[in-house]
Design an enzyme around this catalytic site. Structure first.
Site, PDB file in Angstrom:
ATOM      1  N   SER A 136      39.241  -4.911   4.895  1.00  0.00           N
ATOM      2  CA  SER A 136      39.071  -4.057   3.726  1.00  0.00           C
ATOM      3  C   SER A 136      40.243  -4.246   2.762  1.00  0.00           C
ATOM      4  O   SER A 136      40.483  -5.358   2.291  1.00  0.00           O
ATOM      5  CB  SER A 136      38.914  -2.603   4.174  1.00  0.00           C
ATOM      6  N   ASP A 165      34.877  -7.611   6.005  1.00  0.00           N
ATOM      7  CA  ASP A 165      34.080  -6.608   5.296  1.00  0.00           C
ATOM      8  C   ASP A 165      34.696  -6.096   3.999  1.00  0.00           C
ATOM      9  O   ASP A 165      34.760  -4.885   3.758  1.00  0.00           O
ATOM     10  CB  ASP A 165      33.742  -5.429   6.212  1.00  0.00           C
ATOM     11  N   HIS A 199      31.812   0.085   8.616  1.00  0.00           N
ATOM     12  CA  HIS A 199      32.751  -0.713   7.830  1.00  0.00           C
ATOM     13  C   HIS A 199      33.965  -1.120   8.664  1.00  0.00           C
ATOM     14  O   HIS A 199      34.545  -2.185   8.467  1.00  0.00           O
ATOM     15  CB  HIS A 199      33.184   0.107   6.605  1.00  0.00           C
TER      16      HIS A 199
END
EC number: 3.1.1.-
Length: 377
Positions: free
Chosen positions: A151, A176, A345
Site C-alpha cells: 500500500s 495491492d 487489502h
C-alpha cells in the site's frame, strides 16, 4: 460496480466478496471463544534494533526487526498507519522457504520510529529515509536488496527505487497499490477514517475490532501487528468515542445462560479494572492529518513502477485494481503479476503463506536466491 477503494493508502480494508462485509453481520458459533491476546515480536523475528540516522535537524531513530544473516535482504515497508509488525507472520514463513535476510522497518512517524520532523511524510523524504537506513546498516557496500512494500509502503518503495537510493537493488515487489484506484479513493478516505473507533479500552479490544471488522482477516497476524497500530494513552476512560464492544453489525449467537452470566461478570470486572487504570488505547498515527501527502504518494506511480529497471512483481487482491498503464505494461510483459483472491487489502497479513510462496518463486526464478534444503515448493 462501485469499487471498494478507500483503503488503498492504508494497510487494511474491509474484505470484499467471500468475507465479512463492512456493515454486515458476522455470526460465531455458540459459546465459541477466540484468543485476542497480543503476541510478541520475538516469536517471528530474531532481533529488534534502533538505527540512528544523522540529518540536518539532529538524529532520527528508526526501529527495525530482523531475521537471518545470509542471502539477499528483503527490505519490507508497511502501509499507512501500520508498522513493521504487519510483516511478522510473513517473515517467519518466507524465512523458512528461501535463503534470505529480512529487515522490516517502521517508517517515519509510525510504530516505534522517532524522528525530529514526524509531520513530514512526503514521498521524497520517506524514500530518502530508506536509503539512509540502508547506508547506516551496510555502509557503502550493501548486499543485494529486494524491496517489498504494501500500500503506502509500496508507493514509497517505487519512489525509493526510481530515485536510486538503493544502489544494490535486486528487484521490486509492490503489494495491492495501483495509481488509478488509489487516486480515485482519496476523496472518500477521510470518511473512512472518521468511521473507525477513535479509542479502545485495551489492546485486546483493538485486536478484536481489527478481526471482526474485517480489517485483518488473519487473527494471528492481528495479534502481533495491532500493537504497532495503537498506543496506550492516559486519559479518562469516560472519554467519548471509547470502543468497549466491537460495534454495530457484529453479533455472536447466544451462549447458554450460565456461560453468558459468567462472561458478563468477567467483562464487568475487566471494565472496573480499566476504569481504575484510566488507560485507553488510541491510534499511533493520525492518518487524517497526512492528507496533503496522499497525492504525492500515488500520482505518477504506475509510470514510475514500469520504468524501474529491475525485475518487478505486483501482487493484487483483485484484478479490478489494474489501471490503464499497468494493464498495457502487463500485456507487454514489463512485470509479473499475481492475483491472490479472497484477501482483503492487507494481503500479506490475510494470506502470508500465499504471498511468501509468490515472492519465493519469483526470487528463485530470477536466481536471486535458492529454496532452503528440505523445503518442497
Amino acid at each position: 460496480m462501485e469499487k471498494q477503494l478507500h483503503l488503498n493508502l492504508l494497510a487494511s480494508r474491509p474484505p470484499m466478496a467471500g468475507g465479512f462485509q463492512s456493515g454486515s453481520k458476522m455470526k460465531m458459533g455458540p459459546g465459541r471463544k477466540r484468543d485476542f491476546s497480543p503476541l510478541p515480536w520475538s516469536q517471528y523475528f530474531e532481533t529488534m534494533e534502533d538505527i540512528v540516522v544523522e540529518n540536518e535537524n539532529g538524529k532520527d531513530i528508526f526501529r527495525i526487526y530482523c531475521s537471518g544473516s545470509h542471502g539477499p535482504v528483503l527490505l519490507l515497508l508497511h502501509g499507512g498507519g501500520h508498522s513493521a509488525l504487519s510483516w511478522a507472520v510473513f517473515t517467519a514463513i518466507i524465512y523458512s522457504r528461501i535463503t534470505c535476510r529480512v529487515v522490516a522497518m517502521d517508517l517515519r512517524a509510525h510504530g516505534d520510529t522517532k524522528v525530529k520532523n514526524p509531520e513530514d511524510l512526503s514521498a521524497d523524504t520517506m524514500a530518502k529515509d530508506i536509503g539512509k537506513v540502508v547506508e547506516a546498516l551496510y555502509g557503502d557496500n550493501p548486499p543485494p536488496i529486494m524491496l517489498i512494500g504494501h500500500s503506502m509502503g509500496g508507493a514509497i518503495a517505487v519512489h525509493t527505487a526510481t530515485a536510486n537510493h538503493i544502489p544494490s537493488l535486486l528487484g521490486l515487489c509492490v503489494i495491492d497499490v495501483v495509481e488509478g484506484t488509489a487516486m480515485d479513493a482519496l476523496n472518500s478516505m477521510q470518511n473512512f477514517l472518521r468511521s473507525r473507533p477513535k479509542t479502545f479500552r485495551s489492546l485486546e479490544n483493538a485486536i478484536e475490532w481489527s478481526v471482526k471488522s474485517g480489517q485483518i482477516r488473519n487473527i494471528e497476524s492481528a495479534r502481533v501487528s495491532m500493537g504497532g497500530q495503537v498506543k496506550k494513552c492516559e486519559e479518562s476512560s469516560s472519554s467519548s468515542g471509547v470502543s468497549n464492544s466491537i460495534g454495530e453489525g457484529i453479533i455472536e449467537e447466544e451462549e447458554d445462560e450460565e456461560a453468558e452470566e459468567e462472561s458478563s461478570k468477567k467483562r464487568a470486572k475487566e471494565d472496573d479494572q480499566e476504569t481504575k487504570k484510566e488507560s485507553i488505547f488510541t491510534w499511533r498515527v493520525e492518518l487524517s492529518k497526512t492528507e496533503k501527502y496522499w497525492e504525492g504518494w500515488f500520482k505518477g506511480l504506475s509510470a514510475l513502477f514500469l520504468t524501474t529497471p529491475v525485475p518487478k512483481l505486483l501482487l493484487l487482491a483483485g484484478v479490478d485494481r489494474l489501471d490503464k498503464d499497468l494493464t498495457i505494461g502487463q500485456m507487454q510483459g514489463k512485470f509479473q503479476m499475481q492475483v491472490l483472491p479472497q484477501c482483503g487489502h492487507a494481503v500479506h497479513e490475510d494470506a502470508p503463506e500465499k504471498v511468501a510462496d509468490a515472492l519465493a518463486t519469483f526470487m528463485v526464478r530470477h536466481k536471486f536466491t535458492e529454496f532452503k534444503e528440505g523445503y518442497l515448493c
